[in-house]
Design a protein around this motif. Sequence first.
Motif, PDB file in Angstrom:
ATOM      1  N   LEU A 288      -6.787  -0.087  19.389  1.00  0.00           N
ATOM      2  CA  LEU A 288      -6.209   0.637  18.260  1.00  0.00           C
ATOM      3  C   LEU A 288      -6.845   0.185  16.949  1.00  0.00           C
ATOM      4  O   LEU A 288      -7.299  -0.951  16.814  1.00  0.00           O
ATOM      5  N   LYS A 289      -6.863   1.099  16.007  1.00  0.00           N
ATOM      6  CA  LYS A 289      -7.232   0.741  14.636  1.00  0.00           C
ATOM      7  C   LYS A 289      -6.303   1.477  13.677  1.00  0.00           C
ATOM      8  O   LYS A 289      -5.804   2.580  13.976  1.00  0.00           O
ATOM      9  N   ALA A 290      -6.041   0.865  12.537  1.00  0.00           N
ATOM     10  CA  ALA A 290      -5.179   1.456  11.517  1.00  0.00           C
ATOM     11  C   ALA A 290      -5.984   1.651  10.236  1.00  0.00           C
ATOM     12  O   ALA A 290      -6.713   0.742   9.808  1.00  0.00           O
ATOM     13  N   VAL A 291      -5.871   2.827   9.651  1.00  0.00           N
ATOM     14  CA  VAL A 291      -6.601   3.153   8.420  1.00  0.00           C
ATOM     15  C   VAL A 291      -5.667   3.885   7.471  1.00  0.00           C
ATOM     16  O   VAL A 291      -4.564   4.305   7.833  1.00  0.00           O
ATOM     17  N   ASN A 292      -6.139   4.037   6.237  1.00  0.00           N
ATOM     18  CA  ASN A 292      -5.439   4.827   5.220  1.00  0.00           C
ATOM     19  C   ASN A 292      -3.978   4.416   5.052  1.00  0.00           C
ATOM     20  O   ASN A 292      -3.059   5.234   5.145  1.00  0.00           O
ATOM     21  N   VAL A 293      -3.774   3.134   4.800  1.00  0.00           N
ATOM     22  CA  VAL A 293      -2.422   2.654   4.504  1.00  0.00           C
ATOM     23  C   VAL A 293      -2.100   3.039   3.068  1.00  0.00           C
ATOM     24  O   VAL A 293      -2.792   2.628   2.134  1.00  0.00           O
ATOM     25  N   ARG A 294      -1.040   3.820   2.883  1.00  0.00           N
ATOM     26  CA  ARG A 294      -0.700   4.339   1.551  1.00  0.00           C
ATOM     27  C   ARG A 294       0.792   4.156   1.280  1.00  0.00           C
ATOM     28  O   ARG A 294       1.607   4.215   2.202  1.00  0.00           O
ATOM     29  N   HIS A 295       1.115   3.945   0.009  1.00  0.00           N
ATOM     30  CA  HIS A 295       2.511   3.957  -0.430  1.00  0.00           C
ATOM     31  C   HIS A 295       2.553   4.395  -1.896  1.00  0.00           C
ATOM     32  O   HIS A 295       1.639   4.093  -2.677  1.00  0.00           O
ATOM     33  N   HIS A 296       3.574   5.113  -2.258  1.00  0.00           N
ATOM     34  CA  HIS A 296       3.723   5.608  -3.627  1.00  0.00           C
ATOM     35  C   HIS A 296       5.151   6.084  -3.830  1.00  0.00           C
ATOM     36  O   HIS A 296       5.917   6.261  -2.872  1.00  0.00           O
ATOM     37  N   LYS A 297       5.516   6.314  -5.092  1.00  0.00           N
ATOM     38  CA  LYS A 297       6.843   6.835  -5.400  1.00  0.00           C
ATOM     39  C   LYS A 297       6.958   8.278  -4.928  1.00  0.00           C
ATOM     40  O   LYS A 297       5.965   9.010  -4.877  1.00  0.00           O
ATOM     41  N   VAL A 298       8.161   8.671  -4.584  1.00  0.00           N
ATOM     42  CA  VAL A 298       8.402  10.050  -4.167  1.00  0.00           C
ATOM     43  C   VAL A 298       8.062  10.986  -5.324  1.00  0.00           C
ATOM     44  O   VAL A 298       8.478  10.765  -6.464  1.00  0.00           O
ATOM     45  N   GLY A 299       7.260  12.009  -5.032  1.00  0.00           N
ATOM     46  CA  GLY A 299       6.845  12.954  -6.060  1.00  0.00           C
ATOM     47  C   GLY A 299       5.560  12.583  -6.748  1.00  0.00           C
ATOM     48  O   GLY A 299       5.059  13.350  -7.580  1.00  0.00           O
ATOM     49  N   GLU A 300       4.987  11.406  -6.429  1.00  0.00           N
ATOM     50  CA  GLU A 300       3.725  10.980  -7.014  1.00  0.00           C
ATOM     51  C   GLU A 300       2.705  10.789  -5.897  1.00  0.00           C
ATOM     52  O   GLU A 300       3.024  10.837  -4.723  1.00  0.00           O
ATOM     53  N   THR A 301       1.456  10.590  -6.282  1.00  0.00           N
ATOM     54  CA  THR A 301       0.394  10.383  -5.301  1.00  0.00           C
ATOM     55  C   THR A 301      -0.343   9.064  -5.502  1.00  0.00           C
ATOM     56  O   THR A 301      -0.947   8.551  -4.557  1.00  0.00           O
ATOM     57  N   ASP A 302      -0.299   8.516  -6.709  1.00  0.00           N
ATOM     58  CA  ASP A 302      -1.014   7.281  -7.003  1.00  0.00           C
ATOM     59  C   ASP A 302      -0.184   6.066  -6.598  1.00  0.00           C
ATOM     60  O   ASP A 302       1.047   6.056  -6.739  1.00  0.00           O
TER      61      ASP A 302
END
Length: 433
Positions: A288-302
Amino acid sequence: MAKLFVTLILLLPLLCNCFSSENPTDRRILVLLDDLGIKSSHSIFFRSLQSRGFELDFKLADDKKITLQRYGQYLYDGLILFSPTVERFGGSLDLSAVMDFVDSGHDLIVAADVSASDLIRDIATECGVDFDEDPAAMVIDHTSYVVSETEGDHTLIASDDFIQSDVILGSKKIEAPVLFQGIGHSLNAANNLVLKVLSASSSAYSAKPGAKLSSPPSLTGSAISLVSVVQARNNARILISGSLALFSNRFYRSDVQKAGSSTRHEKSGNEQFVTELSKWVFHERGHLKAVNVRHHKVGETDEPAMYRINDDLEYSIEIYEWSGKSWQPYVADDVQVQFYMMSPYVLKTLSTDQKGRYFTSFKVPDVYGVFQFKVEYQKLGYTSLSLSKQIPVRPFRHNEYERFITTAFPYYGASFSTMAGFFVFSVVYLYNK
Protein backbone atom coordinates in the motif's frame (compact mmCIF):
# COMPACT_ATOMS: atom_id res chain seq x y z
CA MET A 1 29.78 19.93 -26.82
CA ALA A 2 26.55 20.05 -28.78
CA LYS A 3 26.61 16.27 -29.28
CA LEU A 4 27.09 15.76 -25.53
CA PHE A 5 24.11 18.02 -24.80
CA VAL A 6 21.90 16.10 -27.25
CA THR A 7 23.00 12.78 -25.71
CA LEU A 8 22.09 13.98 -22.21
CA ILE A 9 18.67 15.12 -23.43
CA LEU A 10 18.02 11.70 -24.98
CA LEU A 11 19.12 9.88 -21.83
CA LEU A 12 17.11 12.08 -19.47
CA PRO A 13 13.87 10.01 -19.60
CA LEU A 14 15.89 6.82 -19.02
CA LEU A 15 17.64 8.34 -16.02
CA CYS A 16 14.33 9.48 -14.58
CA ASN A 17 12.93 5.96 -14.89
CA CYS A 18 16.02 4.46 -13.26
CA PHE A 19 15.60 6.61 -10.15
CA SER A 20 11.81 6.35 -10.00
CA SER A 21 10.37 4.80 -6.83
CA GLU A 22 6.91 4.24 -8.24
CA ASN A 23 7.48 0.49 -8.62
CA PRO A 24 7.75 -1.13 -5.16
CA THR A 25 8.54 -4.60 -6.46
CA ASP A 26 12.04 -5.89 -5.74
CA ARG A 27 13.70 -6.67 -9.08
CA ARG A 28 17.25 -7.85 -8.46
CA ILE A 29 17.56 -10.97 -6.32
CA LEU A 30 20.63 -12.85 -5.11
CA VAL A 31 20.14 -16.65 -5.00
CA LEU A 32 22.63 -18.62 -2.91
CA LEU A 33 22.81 -22.37 -3.58
CA ASP A 34 24.47 -25.36 -1.95
CA ASP A 35 25.34 -26.63 -5.42
CA LEU A 36 24.49 -25.48 -8.92
CA GLY A 37 22.35 -28.58 -9.48
CA ILE A 38 19.58 -26.85 -7.49
CA LYS A 39 19.36 -24.33 -10.31
CA SER A 40 18.05 -27.05 -12.63
CA SER A 41 16.14 -29.16 -10.06
CA HIS A 42 14.18 -26.06 -8.98
CA SER A 43 14.09 -24.38 -12.40
CA ILE A 44 10.28 -23.97 -12.56
CA PHE A 45 10.35 -21.79 -9.47
CA PHE A 46 13.21 -19.69 -10.81
CA ARG A 47 11.59 -19.33 -14.25
CA SER A 48 8.39 -18.14 -12.58
CA LEU A 49 10.31 -15.32 -10.92
CA GLN A 50 12.13 -14.41 -14.13
CA SER A 51 8.90 -14.37 -16.13
CA ARG A 52 7.57 -11.77 -13.68
CA GLY A 53 10.52 -9.47 -14.36
CA PHE A 54 12.99 -10.43 -11.65
CA GLU A 55 16.72 -10.57 -12.31
CA LEU A 56 18.28 -13.57 -10.54
CA ASP A 57 21.97 -13.69 -9.71
CA PHE A 58 22.96 -17.30 -8.87
CA LYS A 59 25.99 -17.95 -6.69
CA LEU A 60 27.33 -20.78 -4.57
CA ALA A 61 26.81 -20.01 -0.90
CA ASP A 62 30.54 -20.27 -0.15
CA ASP A 63 31.61 -18.07 -3.07
CA LYS A 64 34.32 -15.74 -1.78
CA LYS A 65 33.08 -12.89 -3.97
CA ILE A 66 29.63 -12.65 -2.35
CA THR A 67 28.72 -9.15 -1.20
CA LEU A 68 25.36 -7.56 -0.62
CA GLN A 69 26.45 -3.95 -0.79
CA ARG A 70 29.08 -1.73 -2.26
CA TYR A 71 29.95 1.82 -1.20
CA GLY A 72 27.08 1.72 1.29
CA GLN A 73 24.45 0.83 -1.34
CA TYR A 74 22.75 -2.55 -1.56
CA LEU A 75 23.26 -4.35 -4.85
CA TYR A 76 20.17 -6.54 -4.44
CA ASP A 77 16.55 -6.04 -3.45
CA GLY A 78 15.89 -9.61 -2.30
CA LEU A 79 17.80 -12.65 -1.05
CA ILE A 80 16.96 -16.36 -1.54
CA LEU A 81 18.85 -18.90 0.58
CA PHE A 82 18.57 -22.35 -0.99
CA SER A 83 21.68 -23.50 0.85
CA PRO A 84 20.51 -25.39 3.96
CA THR A 85 23.84 -27.14 4.62
CA VAL A 86 26.15 -24.12 4.42
CA GLU A 87 28.13 -23.63 7.62
CA ARG A 88 29.57 -20.28 6.62
CA PHE A 89 28.78 -17.94 3.77
CA GLY A 90 31.52 -16.74 1.48
CA GLY A 91 32.72 -13.18 1.07
CA SER A 92 31.47 -10.54 3.49
CA LEU A 93 28.13 -12.29 4.09
CA ASP A 94 27.32 -13.59 7.57
CA LEU A 95 24.38 -13.74 9.98
CA SER A 96 24.72 -10.08 10.90
CA ALA A 97 24.86 -9.00 7.25
CA VAL A 98 21.71 -11.00 6.42
CA MET A 99 19.78 -9.41 9.30
CA ASP A 100 21.04 -5.94 8.38
CA PHE A 101 19.77 -6.62 4.86
CA VAL A 102 16.31 -7.36 6.27
CA ASP A 103 16.47 -4.43 8.69
CA SER A 104 17.07 -2.14 5.71
CA GLY A 105 13.68 -3.16 4.28
CA HIS A 106 14.67 -5.96 1.89
CA ASP A 107 13.01 -9.36 1.48
CA LEU A 108 14.28 -12.85 2.31
CA ILE A 109 13.39 -16.47 1.50
CA VAL A 110 14.99 -19.24 3.57
CA ALA A 111 14.55 -22.94 2.74
CA ALA A 112 15.89 -25.58 5.12
CA ASP A 113 15.79 -29.37 5.28
CA VAL A 114 16.82 -32.15 7.64
CA SER A 115 20.50 -31.28 7.13
CA ALA A 116 20.03 -27.61 8.05
CA SER A 117 23.20 -26.07 9.46
CA ASP A 118 23.49 -23.99 12.61
CA LEU A 119 23.85 -20.87 10.45
CA ILE A 120 20.48 -21.41 8.75
CA ARG A 121 18.88 -22.24 12.10
CA ASP A 122 20.30 -19.04 13.61
CA ILE A 123 18.89 -16.95 10.75
CA ALA A 124 15.47 -18.53 11.31
CA THR A 125 15.70 -17.89 15.06
CA GLU A 126 16.48 -14.22 14.45
CA CYS A 127 13.30 -14.06 12.35
CA GLY A 128 11.12 -15.52 15.12
CA VAL A 129 11.14 -19.19 14.05
CA ASP A 130 12.67 -22.10 15.99
CA PHE A 131 13.44 -25.34 14.12
CA ASP A 132 13.37 -28.64 15.99
CA GLU A 133 16.58 -28.95 18.02
CA ASP A 134 17.02 -32.61 17.03
CA PRO A 135 19.16 -32.45 13.85
CA ALA A 136 17.72 -35.75 12.55
CA ALA A 137 14.06 -34.96 13.26
CA MET A 138 11.50 -34.70 10.45
CA VAL A 139 7.79 -34.03 10.42
CA ILE A 140 5.89 -37.34 10.46
CA ASP A 141 2.17 -37.73 9.98
CA HIS A 142 0.45 -41.13 9.95
CA THR A 143 -2.94 -39.76 8.87
CA SER A 144 -2.12 -36.98 6.35
CA TYR A 145 0.68 -38.66 4.44
CA VAL A 146 0.82 -39.12 0.67
CA VAL A 147 -0.58 -42.42 -0.58
CA SER A 148 2.04 -44.26 -2.65
CA GLU A 149 2.87 -47.80 -3.76
CA THR A 150 5.44 -48.11 -0.99
CA GLU A 151 4.27 -47.52 2.57
CA GLY A 152 7.32 -45.46 3.51
CA ASP A 153 7.90 -43.71 6.83
CA HIS A 154 5.11 -41.14 6.31
CA THR A 155 7.49 -38.17 6.13
CA LEU A 156 6.06 -37.14 2.75
CA ILE A 157 3.09 -35.10 3.91
CA ALA A 158 0.09 -33.79 1.99
CA SER A 159 -0.95 -30.61 3.80
CA ASP A 160 -3.91 -28.36 3.03
CA ASP A 161 -4.10 -26.34 6.25
CA PHE A 162 -3.50 -22.91 4.69
CA ILE A 163 -3.74 -19.48 6.23
CA GLN A 164 -7.06 -17.86 5.42
CA SER A 165 -5.84 -14.74 3.68
CA ASP A 166 -6.50 -13.79 0.07
CA VAL A 167 -3.82 -11.14 0.09
CA ILE A 168 -1.10 -13.65 1.07
CA LEU A 169 -2.17 -16.69 -0.98
CA GLY A 170 -4.31 -15.05 -3.66
CA SER A 171 -8.05 -15.13 -4.18
CA LYS A 172 -8.03 -18.39 -6.17
CA LYS A 173 -8.46 -21.38 -3.86
CA ILE A 174 -5.67 -23.98 -3.81
CA GLU A 175 -7.51 -27.21 -4.56
CA ALA A 176 -4.72 -29.79 -4.30
CA PRO A 177 -2.72 -30.46 -1.13
CA VAL A 178 0.86 -29.23 -0.89
CA LEU A 179 3.66 -31.79 -0.72
CA PHE A 180 6.08 -31.27 2.16
CA GLN A 181 9.07 -33.27 3.34
CA GLY A 182 11.43 -31.71 5.80
CA ILE A 183 11.74 -30.31 9.29
CA GLY A 184 9.10 -28.56 11.33
CA HIS A 185 9.38 -25.39 13.34
CA SER A 186 7.51 -23.46 15.99
CA LEU A 187 6.82 -19.76 16.24
CA ASN A 188 8.41 -17.62 18.90
CA ALA A 189 5.55 -16.58 21.20
CA ALA A 190 7.25 -13.25 21.86
CA ASN A 191 7.22 -12.35 18.17
CA ASN A 192 3.75 -11.28 16.98
CA LEU A 193 4.97 -10.52 13.47
CA VAL A 194 5.42 -14.14 12.35
CA LEU A 195 2.49 -16.13 10.89
CA LYS A 196 1.92 -19.76 10.00
CA VAL A 197 1.07 -20.04 6.31
CA LEU A 198 1.08 -23.84 6.08
CA SER A 199 0.47 -25.88 9.23
CA ALA A 200 0.78 -29.56 10.02
CA SER A 201 -2.30 -31.57 10.97
CA SER A 202 -3.25 -32.37 14.55
CA SER A 203 -1.80 -35.89 14.18
CA ALA A 204 1.68 -34.78 13.09
CA TYR A 205 4.80 -34.85 15.23
CA SER A 206 8.50 -34.17 14.84
CA ALA A 207 10.90 -37.05 15.42
CA LYS A 208 13.64 -39.12 13.81
CA PRO A 209 12.05 -41.46 11.23
CA GLY A 210 12.07 -45.11 12.26
CA ALA A 211 13.33 -44.43 15.78
CA LYS A 212 11.45 -45.47 18.91
CA LEU A 213 10.22 -42.57 21.01
CA SER A 214 11.62 -42.69 24.52
CA SER A 215 9.99 -39.37 25.40
CA PRO A 216 7.18 -37.24 23.94
CA PRO A 217 8.22 -35.21 20.85
CA SER A 218 8.99 -31.56 21.43
CA LEU A 219 6.79 -30.51 18.49
CA THR A 220 3.37 -32.02 17.96
CA GLY A 221 0.08 -31.36 16.19
CA SER A 222 -0.98 -28.12 14.58
CA ALA A 223 1.62 -26.25 16.65
CA ILE A 224 4.08 -27.41 13.98
CA SER A 225 4.49 -24.87 11.23
CA LEU A 226 5.71 -26.11 7.87
CA VAL A 227 5.94 -22.71 6.15
CA SER A 228 5.86 -19.35 7.93
CA VAL A 229 6.10 -15.70 6.91
CA VAL A 230 7.15 -12.54 8.68
CA GLN A 231 6.31 -8.96 7.85
CA ALA A 232 8.67 -6.71 9.79
CA ARG A 233 7.72 -3.30 11.10
CA ASN A 234 9.71 -1.75 8.26
CA ASN A 235 7.54 -3.80 5.82
CA ALA A 236 10.36 -6.19 4.89
CA ARG A 237 8.94 -9.66 4.21
CA ILE A 238 10.44 -13.05 5.05
CA LEU A 239 9.47 -16.59 4.01
CA ILE A 240 10.80 -19.56 6.00
CA SER A 241 10.23 -23.14 4.85
CA GLY A 242 11.37 -26.34 6.52
CA SER A 243 11.58 -28.05 3.14
CA LEU A 244 13.78 -27.18 0.19
CA ALA A 245 12.00 -29.89 -1.83
CA LEU A 246 8.80 -27.85 -1.49
CA PHE A 247 10.14 -25.63 -4.32
CA SER A 248 11.44 -28.48 -6.50
CA ASN A 249 10.28 -29.49 -9.98
CA ARG A 250 9.62 -33.01 -8.68
CA PHE A 251 7.10 -31.80 -6.11
CA TYR A 252 5.62 -29.29 -8.57
CA ARG A 253 4.81 -31.99 -11.13
CA SER A 254 3.96 -34.86 -8.81
CA ASP A 255 0.43 -36.19 -8.50
CA VAL A 256 -0.92 -36.46 -4.98
CA GLN A 257 -3.52 -38.38 -3.04
CA LYS A 258 -3.92 -37.64 0.63
CA ALA A 259 -4.43 -40.59 2.97
CA GLY A 260 -8.11 -41.04 3.79
CA SER A 261 -9.21 -39.26 0.61
CA SER A 262 -10.49 -40.95 -2.55
CA THR A 263 -9.53 -37.97 -4.73
CA ARG A 264 -6.25 -38.14 -6.58
CA HIS A 265 -4.97 -34.86 -7.97
CA GLU A 266 -2.93 -34.97 -11.14
CA LYS A 267 -0.75 -32.15 -9.89
CA SER A 268 0.14 -31.01 -6.39
CA GLY A 269 -0.68 -27.56 -5.10
CA ASN A 270 3.00 -26.67 -4.65
CA GLU A 271 3.36 -24.52 -7.76
CA GLN A 272 0.28 -22.43 -7.07
CA PHE A 273 1.12 -22.17 -3.37
CA VAL A 274 4.74 -21.11 -3.87
CA THR A 275 3.96 -18.77 -6.78
CA GLU A 276 1.25 -16.90 -4.88
CA LEU A 277 3.33 -16.78 -1.73
CA SER A 278 6.38 -15.46 -3.59
CA LYS A 279 4.22 -12.70 -5.08
CA TRP A 280 3.39 -11.58 -1.58
CA VAL A 281 6.98 -11.87 -0.32
CA PHE A 282 8.33 -9.71 -3.12
CA HIS A 283 5.60 -7.06 -2.74
CA GLU A 284 3.69 -7.87 -5.89
CA ARG A 285 0.58 -7.96 -3.74
CA GLY A 286 -0.48 -6.35 -0.49
CA HIS A 287 1.75 -3.29 -0.88
CA LEU A 288 0.00 0.00 0.00
CA LYS A 289 0.93 3.62 -0.44
CA ALA A 290 -0.79 6.78 0.79
CA VAL A 291 -0.72 10.08 -1.11
CA ASN A 292 -2.48 13.44 -1.18
CA VAL A 293 -3.06 13.85 2.54
CA ARG A 294 -5.24 16.96 2.83
CA HIS A 295 -7.12 18.84 5.54
CA HIS A 296 -8.89 22.20 5.52
CA LYS A 297 -11.84 24.07 7.01
CA VAL A 298 -15.28 23.21 5.70
CA GLY A 299 -16.05 25.47 2.74
CA GLU A 300 -12.38 26.21 2.05
CA THR A 301 -9.71 24.48 -0.03
CA ASP A 302 -6.42 25.81 1.35
CA GLU A 303 -4.69 24.10 4.24
CA PRO A 304 -4.53 26.50 7.22
CA ALA A 305 -1.49 27.07 9.42
CA MET A 306 -3.61 26.37 12.49
CA TYR A 307 -7.17 25.71 13.56
CA ARG A 308 -9.35 27.39 16.16
CA ILE A 309 -11.28 25.38 18.72
CA ASN A 310 -14.71 24.25 17.48
CA ASP A 311 -13.79 24.78 13.81
CA ASP A 312 -15.39 22.36 11.34
CA LEU A 313 -12.74 20.65 9.20
CA GLU A 314 -12.47 18.07 6.44
CA TYR A 315 -9.72 15.44 6.16
CA SER A 316 -8.93 13.23 3.16
CA ILE A 317 -6.28 10.77 2.02
CA GLU A 318 -5.76 8.56 -1.04
CA ILE A 319 -4.61 4.94 -0.65
CA TYR A 320 -3.52 2.68 -3.51
CA GLU A 321 -2.41 -0.95 -3.74
CA TRP A 322 0.27 -2.32 -6.08
CA SER A 323 -1.20 -5.04 -8.32
CA GLY A 324 2.13 -6.23 -9.69
CA LYS A 325 1.87 -3.99 -12.74
CA SER A 326 0.18 -0.76 -11.65
CA TRP A 327 -1.31 1.08 -8.71
CA GLN A 328 -5.00 0.30 -8.13
CA PRO A 329 -7.44 1.99 -5.72
CA TYR A 330 -7.47 0.25 -2.35
CA VAL A 331 -11.00 -0.32 -1.05
CA ALA A 332 -11.68 -1.02 2.62
CA ASP A 333 -14.06 0.07 5.36
CA ASP A 334 -11.67 0.05 8.32
CA VAL A 335 -9.32 2.99 7.68
CA GLN A 336 -9.40 5.43 10.61
CA VAL A 337 -7.91 8.82 11.44
CA GLN A 338 -7.11 10.12 14.90
CA PHE A 339 -6.98 13.75 15.98
CA TYR A 340 -4.36 13.18 18.60
CA MET A 341 -2.77 15.07 21.50
CA MET A 342 -1.33 12.73 24.13
CA SER A 343 -4.42 10.59 23.43
CA PRO A 344 -7.04 10.57 20.64
CA TYR A 345 -9.60 13.36 21.10
CA VAL A 346 -11.34 12.35 17.87
CA LEU A 347 -11.37 8.90 16.22
CA LYS A 348 -13.22 8.69 12.92
CA THR A 349 -13.65 5.86 10.41
CA LEU A 350 -13.03 7.26 6.94
CA SER A 351 -15.62 6.96 4.19
CA THR A 352 -14.47 5.99 0.70
CA ASP A 353 -15.54 6.78 -2.85
CA GLN A 354 -14.33 3.30 -3.99
CA LYS A 355 -11.67 5.04 -6.10
CA GLY A 356 -8.93 5.21 -3.51
CA ARG A 357 -10.02 8.42 -1.75
CA TYR A 358 -10.92 8.31 1.94
CA PHE A 359 -12.48 11.28 3.68
CA THR A 360 -14.33 12.50 6.76
CA SER A 361 -15.28 15.70 8.58
CA PHE A 362 -15.44 16.57 12.27
CA LYS A 363 -15.38 19.46 14.72
CA VAL A 364 -12.12 20.48 16.35
CA PRO A 365 -12.29 19.70 20.11
CA ASP A 366 -12.79 22.53 22.61
CA VAL A 367 -9.17 22.04 23.71
CA TYR A 368 -6.23 24.03 22.45
CA GLY A 369 -2.66 22.77 22.00
CA VAL A 370 -0.56 20.97 19.38
CA PHE A 371 -2.53 18.14 17.74
CA GLN A 372 -1.69 15.53 15.10
CA PHE A 373 -3.68 13.94 12.32
CA LYS A 374 -2.64 10.26 12.64
CA VAL A 375 -3.41 7.31 10.38
CA GLU A 376 -2.09 4.00 11.75
CA TYR A 377 -3.31 1.26 9.41
CA GLN A 378 -2.28 -2.34 10.02
CA LYS A 379 -4.07 -5.24 8.36
CA LEU A 380 -3.06 -8.88 7.93
CA GLY A 381 -0.96 -9.31 4.81
CA TYR A 382 -0.76 -5.62 3.90
CA THR A 383 2.12 -3.24 4.39
CA SER A 384 1.43 -0.94 7.32
CA LEU A 385 0.72 2.75 6.88
CA SER A 386 1.87 5.21 9.53
CA LEU A 387 1.15 8.85 8.74
CA SER A 388 1.10 11.88 10.99
CA LYS A 389 0.79 15.59 10.43
CA GLN A 390 1.11 18.19 13.15
CA ILE A 391 -1.24 21.17 13.48
CA PRO A 392 -1.72 23.68 16.34
CA VAL A 393 -5.17 24.54 17.71
CA ARG A 394 -5.69 27.96 19.35
CA PRO A 395 -8.47 29.26 21.61
CA PHE A 396 -10.82 32.11 20.70
CA ARG A 397 -9.33 35.58 20.78
CA HIS A 398 -10.99 38.09 23.10
CA ASN A 399 -12.82 39.71 20.20
CA GLU A 400 -14.05 36.43 18.69
CA TYR A 401 -16.47 35.45 21.42
CA GLU A 402 -20.20 36.16 20.98
CA ARG A 403 -21.35 39.53 22.34
CA PHE A 404 -23.93 37.93 24.63
CA ILE A 405 -23.33 34.40 25.82
CA THR A 406 -26.42 32.44 26.83
CA THR A 407 -24.71 30.80 29.78
CA ALA A 408 -23.82 34.27 31.15
CA PHE A 409 -27.44 35.50 31.36
CA PRO A 410 -27.56 35.02 35.20
CA TYR A 411 -24.53 37.28 35.50
CA TYR A 412 -26.10 39.86 33.20
CA GLY A 413 -29.27 39.72 35.33
CA ALA A 414 -27.27 40.12 38.52
CA SER A 415 -25.47 43.18 37.13
CA PHE A 416 -28.63 44.95 35.98
CA SER A 417 -30.50 44.08 39.18
CA THR A 418 -27.60 45.52 41.20
CA MET A 419 -27.73 48.77 39.21
CA ALA A 420 -31.49 48.96 39.55
CA GLY A 421 -31.25 48.34 43.31
CA PHE A 422 -28.59 51.02 43.67
CA PHE A 423 -30.81 53.50 41.76
CA VAL A 424 -33.80 52.72 43.99
CA PHE A 425 -31.63 52.98 47.09
CA SER A 426 -30.27 56.37 45.95
CA VAL A 427 -33.77 57.77 45.33
CA VAL A 428 -35.03 56.54 48.68
CA TYR A 429 -31.98 57.80 50.51
CA LEU A 430 -32.05 61.25 48.88
CA TYR A 431 -35.72 62.04 48.91
CA ASN A 432 -37.06 60.17 51.92
CA LYS A 433 -37.09 62.10 55.25
